[in-house]
Write a protein that holds these residues in place. Structure first.
Motif, PDB file in Angstrom:
ATOM      1  N   ASP A 132       0.835  -1.203   0.000  1.00 23.12           N
ATOM      2  CA  ASP A 132       0.000   0.000   0.000  1.00 23.12           C
ATOM      3  C   ASP A 132       0.869   1.251   0.000  1.00 23.12           C
ATOM      4  OD1 ASP A 132      -2.305  -1.521  -0.016  1.00 23.12           O
ATOM      5  OD2 ASP A 132      -2.713  -1.253   2.142  1.00 23.12           O
ATOM      6  N   PHE A 133       1.919   1.256   0.802  1.00 18.88           N
ATOM      7  CA  PHE A 133       2.831   2.391   0.868  1.00 18.88           C
ATOM      8  C   PHE A 133       3.491   2.621  -0.493  1.00 18.88           C
ATOM      9  CE2 PHE A 133       7.152   4.004   1.396  1.00 18.88           C
ATOM     10  CZ  PHE A 133       6.891   5.227   2.003  1.00 18.88           C
ATOM     11  N   ILE A 134       3.949   1.545  -1.122  1.00 18.83           N
ATOM     12  CA  ILE A 134       4.597   1.648  -2.439  1.00 18.83           C
ATOM     13  C   ILE A 134       3.617   2.199  -3.467  1.00 18.83           C
ATOM     14  CG2 ILE A 134       5.560   0.285  -4.351  1.00 18.83           C
ATOM     15  CD1 ILE A 134       6.843  -1.518  -2.148  1.00 18.83           C
ATOM     16  N   HIS A 135       2.374   1.709  -3.435  1.00 23.10           N
ATOM     17  CA  HIS A 135       1.363   2.200  -4.386  1.00 23.10           C
ATOM     18  C   HIS A 135       1.068   3.678  -4.140  1.00 23.10           C
ATOM     19  CE1 HIS A 135       0.219  -1.501  -6.449  1.00 23.10           C
ATOM     20  NE2 HIS A 135       0.417  -2.108  -5.297  1.00 23.10           N
ATOM     21  N   GLN A 136       0.968   4.089  -2.893  1.00 25.58           N
ATOM     22  CA  GLN A 136       0.721   5.500  -2.586  1.00 25.58           C
ATOM     23  C   GLN A 136       1.880   6.369  -3.057  1.00 25.58           C
ATOM     24  OE1 GLN A 136      -0.037   5.685   1.595  1.00 25.58           O
ATOM     25  NE2 GLN A 136      -2.040   4.697   1.438  1.00 25.58           N
ATOM     26  N   ALA A 137       3.091   5.900  -2.853  1.00 18.44           N
ATOM     27  CA  ALA A 137       4.262   6.664  -3.296  1.00 18.44           C
ATOM     28  C   ALA A 137       4.287   6.770  -4.814  1.00 18.44           C
ATOM     29  CB  ALA A 137       5.540   6.006  -2.794  1.00 18.44           C
ATOM     30  N   ALA A 138       3.909   5.708  -5.495  1.00 19.33           N
ATOM     31  CA  ALA A 138       3.914   5.720  -6.956  1.00 19.33           C
ATOM     32  C   ALA A 138       2.829   6.629  -7.503  1.00 19.33           C
ATOM     33  CB  ALA A 138       3.726   4.301  -7.490  1.00 19.33           C
ATOM     34  N   GLU A 139       1.710   6.750  -6.817  1.00 21.07           N
ATOM     35  CA  GLU A 139       0.611   7.599  -7.280  1.00 21.07           C
ATOM     36  C   GLU A 139       0.947   9.076  -7.162  1.00 21.07           C
ATOM     37  OE1 GLU A 139      -2.782   6.418  -5.008  1.00 21.07           O
ATOM     38  OE2 GLU A 139      -2.992   4.520  -6.081  1.00 21.07           O
ATOM     39  N   LYS A 140       1.895   9.434  -6.329  1.00 25.02           N
ATOM     40  CA  LYS A 140       2.253  10.840  -6.138  1.00 25.02           C
ATOM     41  C   LYS A 140       3.057  11.392  -7.307  1.00 25.02           C
ATOM     42  CE  LYS A 140       1.998  10.829  -1.160  1.00 25.02           C
ATOM     43  NZ  LYS A 140       2.699  11.012   0.100  1.00 25.02           N
TER      44      LYS A 140
END
Length: 149
Positions: free
Chosen positions: A121-129
């Motif tokens: 989830d953290f990786i996906h959130q970072a990628a969405e930024k």
């Protein structure tokens, strides 16, 4: 085969399962999980459980053929009559220990899965930024330095 011999066989298998569950717990608790070793342990555990189940079915069959009631009460009475109540009680205790360890290992697996989910989830959130402009260049983000402008 005598009840005493069947119980001895079951105890040997339970002992092997308990050792395997302890090894599995150590693997699951380590920082760097060796997946190949964990797969080997899981396969061995399945083999042992199948052999234990076959032994238990045999024990239950002997219990029925000798005229004892099904279930724990009949098994206890059969052990009493055969003079191996202590072996029966030890088998039950080993079964409870194996169940306890298996439950603990299941909880460790659930914790690992939860940690992995949070990390993903953290990786996906970072990628969405990361936002791209129509030109394909990265747009300036708050708190970031954009050296490409």
């Amino acid at each position: 085969m005598s009840l005493a011999k069947l119980l001895q066989e079951q105890q040997q298998r339970l002992s092997e399962i308990i050792e395997l569950l302890m090894r599995e717990r150590a693997l699951l608790a380590s920082a760097d999980i060796e997946s190949e070793t964990l797969v080997e342990v899981a396969k061995r555990k399945q083999e042992l459980l199948a052999r234990l189940e076959a032994s238990e079915k045999l024990r239950q069959g002997v219990q029925q053929r000798l005229g004892y009631a099904d279930g724990a009460a009949g098994a206890h009475q059969a052990a009493l009559d055969a003079g191996c109540e202590e072996a029966w009680m030890q088998t039950l205790e080993m079964t409870r220990e194996a169940q306890r360890l298996n439950t603990l290992n299941g909880e460790l697996v659930a914790l690992r899965m939860e940690q992995n989910t949070r990390l993903l989830d953290f990786i996906h959130q970072a990628a969405e930024k990361t936002v791209y402009r129509a030109s394909g260049r990265v747009a300036a983000q708050t708190g970031r330095i954009n050296a490409s402008v």
